[in-house]
Write an enzyme that holds these catalytic residues in place. Sequence first.
Site: not given
Length: 557
Positions: A127, A207
Amino acid sequence: MRVVFTVASQLFLSTIIISQLALTATCVRTAVNVTYSEYVGEELGNGVSQWLGLRYAAPPVGALRFAPPRDPLSNSEPQAANKHGNWCVRRPGNSLTSEDCLFLDVYAPTKATTKSKLPVFVFIQGGGFNDNANPNLNGTGLVKASSNSIIVVTLNYRVGPYGFLTNGPQVVANNGLRDQRKALEWVQKYISQFGGNPDHVVLGGASAGAASVAYHMMADKDGNRKLFHAAAAESVSFGTVLTVQQAQYQYDNLMIRLGCARSDAAASLACLRSKTQKEIADKDGDIPYPGSSNGPIYMWSPVIDGDFVIDYPYSAFRNGNFIKNIPVIFGDDTNGGSGFVPDRISSLGDSNQFIKDQFPAITLSQLDTLNMLYPNPNASICPRMGCWRGQAGSVYGEMRYMCPGLYLNDAFDNYNDQYSKGTSSWAYRWNVEDRDQMASGLGVPHVVELNALFGPTNMWYTGQVPQSYFPGGTNAAAVQVMQGYWVSFIRTFDPNTLRCCGSVEWKAWKSGDKASAQHQRLLFGTGGKTAMEVIPFDEGLGLRCKYLQAIGRSLLQ
């Protein structure tokens, strides 16, 4: 499932056999005591039990807003653990979100006992440190893919200003990372109550979650914390890293916008804590980095605080300041930057400005070199809306994700050659094409492989999962193949030992300890196909990464 035995795996297999025998003992009750509370989970009827919404820290609200995580409060009454906890976001607008969000979920074989000592997989969602992008991931699919022989833990952590605001001594930096560490400490204390082995924890993430894995490696460079024992991360992200002093403008601007500008730092913070989440969100815009024109994609992120983060990632891994002697997997997607670039990128200037907005320290000379390394195949049809989008996406994807991941493969391989013969580093590229994503121009986008890792029916946003990943789809086999490698790695610290379905042997990143050894990675292909691919040193991706890795520190990565 095809079983491939290697000499290095025999000790691990012995441990597995002992663990499996333990599964025949009395089952763990759905009511589990974790000292400060008793949580009542539920059996799913498929061999898996789950405990949802377990508090691993006190609610970070009121006086604990913008403070490091504290121990969870005690409850005298049993707590139902059949619903996910709220997840953390930067801006409200969803009934599932809240500041009170420090929860984790546990998925375990129903037959596991406190003596089972099963391997544990802890996954940190992504995120960009500005959102919880993958909340409520269901670990059931991975547990079942392991023949009910592992435990999966997922967690929420603070993001945006709640997790990454800093103001010198008044606001401790990197609280989002500290939340994650608190969850890892919780696993060490309590996972045995669910049948897990605290001495066999594999840390995963995607990520920003993968970047978090790297930060935890840096923070435990001497290996003293022993919070995890292997790592498997998708699309490690090296963004711009500021110091606490450099990030002061973020705090100051937010205070000004909220009417909390005070000469006294304590009064300023008290004013900030008095604001509602909506008031903060309404004023929390993306402020450009000093020297840039537009706000970055992700403004709030980890900073160098001299405590949790003491160096830039490129420098830390170059100098050996990270936990070593553990097996690791790092990988990325073919078109990892495609989903981040706005449609308006229609000229070379637009492309360069986009990169400058994300990496403000980049120089004109460096941009000029990047323009030569990344020519635009669509230049002949420009100007047209978005005709430089692909070029900008290629630069951003390799600069932020692919080349940092390969650098970590190199770092672990180099140090393990010196200090720990037999400990390996594996790399991969996810090149599984979905018809709709290809038609939309995304190609094989950022962390799309999460749909395969957890299984397409186990994502909270199932409506957005590529249809080809579902049973009967063209890429359903890719789910089984990926889960086979990951389950093997989680159980044995080697992705090959229990790999499935005729998939190829996943060879280590370097085929030897000499400087001339080939770099190679596993290529996941459409339909579950697998192959090994070599990355040449001085052409193509190898040449581009060589340059990006060389300038990474100057870009504050």
